[in-house]
Design a protein around this motif. Sequence first.
Motif, PDB file in Angstrom:
ATOM      1  N   ALA A  88       0.633  -1.089  -0.139  1.00 31.98           N
ATOM      2  CA  ALA A  88      -0.072   0.076   0.116  1.00 31.98           C
ATOM      3  C   ALA A  88       0.782   1.123   0.089  1.00 31.98           C
ATOM      4  CB  ALA A  88      -0.991   0.120   1.103  1.00 31.98           C
ATOM      5  N   TRP A  89       1.898   1.292   0.595  1.00 36.26           N
ATOM      6  CA  TRP A  89       2.815   2.519   0.774  1.00 36.26           C
ATOM      7  C   TRP A  89       3.938   2.620  -0.272  1.00 36.26           C
ATOM      8  CZ3 TRP A  89       1.785  -0.918   4.945  1.00 36.26           C
ATOM      9  CH2 TRP A  89       2.748  -2.002   4.812  1.00 36.26           C
ATOM     10  N   CYS A  90       3.895   1.735  -1.083  1.00 35.83           N
ATOM     11  CA  CYS A  90       4.930   1.642  -2.141  1.00 35.83           C
ATOM     12  C   CYS A  90       4.842   2.779  -3.064  1.00 35.83           C
ATOM     13  CB  CYS A  90       4.604   0.423  -3.045  1.00 35.83           C
ATOM     14  SG  CYS A  90       6.053   0.339  -4.372  1.00 35.83           S
ATOM     15  N   ASP A  91       6.093   3.489  -3.359  1.00 36.60           N
ATOM     16  CA  ASP A  91       5.977   4.776  -4.151  1.00 36.60           C
ATOM     17  C   ASP A  91       6.938   4.705  -5.417  1.00 36.60           C
ATOM     18  OD1 ASP A  91       8.527   4.939  -2.988  1.00 36.60           O
ATOM     19  OD2 ASP A  91       8.266   6.767  -2.461  1.00 36.60           O
ATOM     20  N   LEU A  92       7.243   3.304  -5.784  1.00 35.09           N
ATOM     21  CA  LEU A  92       8.038   3.089  -6.998  1.00 35.09           C
ATOM     22  C   LEU A  92       7.470   3.864  -8.144  1.00 35.09           C
ATOM     23  CD1 LEU A  92       9.421  -0.475  -6.498  1.00 35.09           C
ATOM     24  CD2 LEU A  92      10.335   1.731  -6.077  1.00 35.09           C
ATOM     25  N   LYS A  93       6.266   4.004  -8.259  1.00 41.17           N
ATOM     26  CA  LYS A  93       5.569   4.565  -9.525  1.00 41.17           C
ATOM     27  C   LYS A  93       6.045   6.068  -9.792  1.00 41.17           C
ATOM     28  CE  LYS A  93       1.334   5.861  -7.087  1.00 41.17           C
ATOM     29  NZ  LYS A  93       1.756   5.398  -6.022  1.00 41.17           N
TER      30      LYS A  93
END
Length: 212
Positions: A95-100
């Motif tokens: 949910a907290w992934c920001d790789l985008k």
Amino acid sequence: MDELTILKVDETTWSSEAQAGELAFHKRPNFRSNEEGFRKGNSSFFTGLGYTPTDMVGKTVVDLGAGSKLRAKFFEGSKIVAIEPLGDKFIEEVAWCDLKDAEKVFSFPAEYRISEIEGTVDFLFSINVLDHCYDFETIIGNIHAYLKTGGTCCLSFDCHAKVDKLHPIIINEKVATQIFFDIGFRIDKFLRTPSYHKAIAEYSVTFFMTKV
């Protein structure tokens, strides 16, 4: 410190065991899941190594072994490239992934040579990653290939004398130093730094290097 080194292990075992463990870890609440805490801790980490947020403005920065959260955001105005074998899964499942938010994400192991970025990178860093991989020498060759001549890198990893599923290789600092020289790096600075996993390592090592 024991002089034992294990620089390469079976890729299939690494993929099935180590990567499954990494995915499970990143899906649980951890220091990355607290946005403000991660940002502050990451800023303190890089400033402690001597970097400032404006060091890489307009430059290409590679976050190698990015995990589910981009440390590279510390470098304001940079073009961020993430290399992370679980990148696609992190984007879909954490949910907290920001790789985008990276300009490009390559969901490949660090051992896989990405021809698209060869000779294009100004700065590459890898923090608490290399002892989680399966072929140290191949990775260092790839890093050298990605950097422009005069490009720099910061490689920081635990030195430990035993392995577990998430830390399958053992990188001795003396052996690593020779590999760096043989591949064509100049070592600008070396530090012994606090361990990332105190249960398995007494300290980590951090190399600051230039492609000459």
